[in-house]
Design a protein around this motif. Sequence first.
Motif: not given
Length: 672
Positions: A224-228
């Motif tokens: 999952s995208d955890i860039t934020q």
Amino acid sequence: MDAFAEVSDLGLGAALGEAVLSLQGATLDAELNRIVGSVFRHSTAAYVRERPRPGADDAALFCAASPETYYVLSGKNGNYNEADVHKLNVLASLTSGLFATRAQLDQRHSASAHAQLQQMQILDQIHESVITMDLAGFIISWNRGAENLFGYAAGEAVGKNILFLYEDEELDGLRLFDAFLEQGGREMEVRRRKKSGVVFWASLSLSPLCDPGGQPIGIIGYLSDITQRKEAEQKINHLAYYDALTDLPNRSLLRQLLDKSISQAQRNSTLSALLFVDLNRFKPINDTLGHQVGDALLRQVAERFRQALREHDIVARLGSDEFAVALPDINQHYHASLVAQKLLATMDAVFQVGDHELRIGASIGISVYPQDGGDAATLLQKADIAMVKAKRNADRISGSYAFYNHSMNQITAGRLYLESGLRRALDNDEFSVSYQPKVDIRSGKIVGVEALLRWKHPEKGWISPLDFIPLAEETGLILQLDAWVLETACAQARVWQDLGLAPFRIAVNVSAKEFTAALPVRVDAALSRHGISPQWLELEITESMLMHSAESVIAIMEQITAQGVVLALDDFGTGYSSLSYLKRFPIATLKIDRSFILGIPADRNDCAIAGAIIVMAKQLRHKVIAEGVETREQLNFLLQAGCDEAQGYLFSRPVAAEQISILLEKDFRDYS
Ligand code: C2E
Ligand code: MG
Ligand code: MG
């Protein structure tokens, strides 16, 4: 030989099985037709989809191979022998058995296909991306979440090696798989690349994909995208380790970097230097032109420092107008002094902030690893001490620098250490004010309090004003301290009045240094800021002050008393004021120094002096107060001698403001 054996003997059993299990439709029909033909080599035999009509000419022999198909034997004019009948039956039952097996297999196959389809649909519902791959990292499945996250359609990704999503420097995928398979799965934060080329942070959790026997045959990855979240983390990290104003590393980061550079210097047997930089003349600019100008100036200083240094040198901002520069790897001491000179040279040009052309300087203290210390904290402390020394002999406008050295004896080092602490104590909120009551000897009532400054040093604890006030006077810091005490005392007077207490005098000590034309203005401003009537403020000045520049001092005193503020002469008796000299000063109260009270009543000399001071004060129509009264005997003597007020431990030590309202209730008459 029975018929079955004959059929199998014909070697056609295998052909029959293969035909039924692997062929379909017309091809299957043709093959079965061929097989039955070869079983009844010389007769007319066929595999048909139509049941032969009874009563047809040649009276065919037939047998159902499936509900819709038949093996037919015709010709021979109906003269079939028993073996023909049996062969046909065996062939038909063999075929129908095979059909049944095929039906079962089909059913099972479609069930697993169905399960697979259902699984894919579930995976597509999952918001996260789910990717399965074989043990070599080749992608087997790719759900919709993965399509959305990476931008590759399943068709583009399936069959490729997972490494095509990796972001450069990561270890090779295969070893990663081995490692994780041993541990039975793991979670990590990784960087991956989208089809668009954008690199992002993902949380990746891997778990093994096993066959029914429990053997790993592949890997399932959930991403999952955890860039934020990562960005928020980085932001918090930045806030914790960088100075918001200049974006330079802050004190905590400097310590870490410095410790790192020390161990590096240790490995390479080189030196490492720390420069402690404190700006000269920054505070007055900040105070008079405002914080915006001050901030802009600090940013420019930071920029000049950054420009002047090499890339691997570390510049940090420690607080207010303090910076530090770490030189991780130098060969000679003089390299550090070259850098110090370079930094000072950046101060030569004026700083342009808005319309203001500002000139400031810097004092730089230098400590060197290993001789001055083996860790960041020690080097910082030593460089700080050396900085204070540099500040004292600032000979150039741009400032000066000094190395820490062991020959700075303990006392100087201690003083310098104290001085450096004093310089930041105000900013760090280390000061407080205690109040000590002054009692009217005859009525036994508290008629005033003296505000006394208290300093709690972060490491050394409480430090006596007797130790730090002289230091503050020497360094000019006293101006800020006294201004702060005046402000605090007036604010406190407001609090007491708001509590409904009857107003009483608050005395504030004023240093000789502060006795400038600015004082009346400052006093007036503090009083009106807190709505305090001037009659409730008393300024205590020391006798020694009167010795210098009498004329200008008198003018300022007169200005202050004209405002209605009361003046007291503190520590009286320790100077050499003659009576006629004293008459010229607009003073309301004389405060007898504690050293004369100490010997009362045993010491005749003390008694005589105290008595004489009281008489003299009366003649001059001054009020008299005795400080340092600790015993009833002393108080009794003072009462007899006609002293008006007394202050001392007998009544109360200096206490926190909140305790004063309780003391006000007390009647001290029976103390004498
Ligand atoms: P001071 O103005 O003469 O203050 C009186 C000192 O005597 C205070 O010491 C007080 O705590 C102490 N004292 C009072 N009663 C007794 C007693 O019965 N026995 C003994 N042994 N001592 C007593 P402190 O607070 O240590 O202050 C020392 C000096 O530091 C002050 O002497 C004053 O000159 C200076 N000081 C304190 N606060 C300030 C300030 O805000 N500004 C300036 N410029 N000087 C200050
Ligand atoms: Mg005093
Ligand atoms: Mg005193």
